[in-house]
Design an enzyme around this catalytic site. Structure first.
Site, PDB file in Angstrom:
ATOM      1  CG  ASN A  57      -1.716   1.271   1.254  1.00  0.00           C
ATOM      2  OD1 ASN A  57      -1.703   1.969   0.402  1.00  0.00           O
ATOM      3  ND2 ASN A  57      -2.462   1.246   2.621  1.00  0.00           N
ATOM      4  CE  LYS A 116      -0.496   2.867   4.761  1.00  0.00           C
ATOM      5  NZ  LYS A 116      -0.117   2.898   6.255  1.00  0.00           N
ATOM      6  CG  HIS A 153      -5.890   1.639   5.080  1.00  0.00           C
ATOM      7  ND1 HIS A 153      -5.551   2.486   6.209  1.00  0.00           N
ATOM      8  CD2 HIS A 153      -4.927   0.508   5.096  1.00  0.00           C
ATOM      9  CE1 HIS A 153      -4.109   2.090   6.175  1.00  0.00           C
ATOM     10  NE2 HIS A 153      -3.912   1.021   5.738  1.00  0.00           N
ATOM     11  CD  GLU A 176      -3.059   5.116   6.703  1.00  0.00           C
ATOM     12  OE1 GLU A 176      -2.850   5.227   5.596  1.00  0.00           O
ATOM     13  OE2 GLU A 176      -2.040   4.689   7.645  1.00  0.00           O
ATOM     14  CD  GLU A 210      -3.617  -3.112   7.344  1.00  0.00           C
ATOM     15  OE1 GLU A 210      -2.569  -3.327   6.947  1.00  0.00           O
ATOM     16  OE2 GLU A 210      -4.567  -2.241   7.006  1.00  0.00           O
ATOM     17  N   GLY A 259       2.054   1.902  10.747  1.00  0.00           N
ATOM     18  CA  GLY A 259       3.007   3.215  10.608  1.00  0.00           C
ATOM     19  C   GLY A 259       3.669   3.665  11.773  1.00  0.00           C
ATOM     20  CB  SER A 265       4.992  -2.262  12.129  1.00  0.00           C
ATOM     21  OG  SER A 265       4.523  -0.795  12.232  1.00  0.00           O
TER      22      SER A 265
HETATM   23  P1  PGA Z   1       2.444   0.030   7.924  1.00  0.00           P
HETATM   24  O1  PGA Z   1       1.189   0.207   7.231  1.00  0.00           O
HETATM   25  O2  PGA Z   1       3.038  -1.184   7.236  1.00  0.00           O
HETATM   26  O3  PGA Z   1       3.246   1.298   7.631  1.00  0.00           O
HETATM   27  O4  PGA Z   1       2.450  -0.282   9.397  1.00  0.00           O
HETATM   28  C1  PGA Z   1       0.312  -0.715   7.147  1.00  0.00           C
HETATM   29  C2  PGA Z   1      -1.073  -0.468   6.229  1.00  0.00           C
HETATM   30  O5  PGA Z   1      -1.330   0.613   6.715  1.00  0.00           O
HETATM   31  O6  PGA Z   1      -1.660  -1.248   5.591  1.00  0.00           O
END
Ligand code: PGA
Length: 227
Positions: free
Chosen positions: A6, A8, A86, A88, A153, A159, A189
């Site tokens: 992803n 982003k 997701h 976010e 998640e 993140g 992560s």
């Molecule tokens: P990350 O994000 O690997 O940076 O923790 C995962 C995600 O948002 O799917």
């Protein structure tokens, strides 16, 4: 294994092309999904085991929804795979369960592959009611949809560089397996150094990766751990 990147709000059109080209020799047993920015979709011509998906869409063919894109725009790039729910989108962009459900139904009607993301906050984890919370998030959607992939998640692991404990991921995926036979991913992560142990979990069918997917060298470290 299913390994999804992803991007982003990262990477240019040019870098996305270089990145996808670099996946040409990836292990054909893995299913790789790349979710680039909308602006990079046109460059994303992928090798056969690499699919390109959309991070977002508005659940319409077309219309007056400033700043959004609909099915007509996704069709131009032959996008058949989308992220929905997701963290976010839920927590930063305040997407409601109603909109998420609408998106899900729209994607389902089109036969798109859906990566449906669920996950609890730190407070919910500390309250010990994780499974009830995830069950509720799943209650809004048709979990029998054939093209569904569920991505677990935990919000607090996304993140932050701090993945959930392996034992907690294991327990949660095992509990989710009781609810669905669809592929189950972990996200939060994931990186080269922890991917192997996550892949080894009984009910883990793959990972959804944010930060550690943005540079091809880091993503390849994760791909190297799938077998
Ligand atoms: P990350 O994000 O690997 O940076 O923790 C995962 C995600 O948002 O799917």
């Amino acid at each position: 294994m299913i390994v999804a990147a992803n991007f982003k709000t990262n990477n240019t059109r040019e870098y996305t092309k270089t990145y996808i080209d670099a996946l040409v020799n990836s292990d054909a047993r893995d299913e790789i999904y790349i979710f680039p920015t909308f602006t990079s979709l046109s460059n994303a011509k992928a090798p056969s085991n690499v699919k390109v998906g959309a991070q977002n869409f508005y659940p319409v063919q077309n219309g007056s929804f400033t700043g959004e894109i609909g099915q007509d725009q996704l069709d131009e790039f032959n996008i058949k795979c989308v992220l929905i729910g997701h963290s976010e989108r839920r927590h930063v962009l305040n997407e409601s369960e109603e909109l998420i459900k609408e998106k899900y139904e729209f994607a389902m009607k089109n036969g798109w592959k859906i990566f449906y993301c669920i996950g609890e906050s730190k407070e919910v984890r500390e309250s010990g009611k994780v499974i009830e919370y995830l069950k509720n998030q799943l209650s809004y959607i048709d979990i029998n949809y054939e093209n569904l992939i569920v991505a677990y998640e935990p919000v607090w692991a996304i993140g932050t560089g701090i993945s959930a404990e392996l034992k907690d991921i294991d327990e949660t995926l095992n509990a989710l397996r009781e609810l669905t036979d669809k592929p189950l991913l972990y996200g939060g992560s994931v990186k080269g150094s922890n991917a192997k142990e996550i892949f080894s979990l009984k009910n883990c069918d793959g990972v959804l990766v944010g930060s550690a997917s943005w540079k091809i060298v880091d993503f390849q470290k994760i791909l190297n751990e799938t077998n």
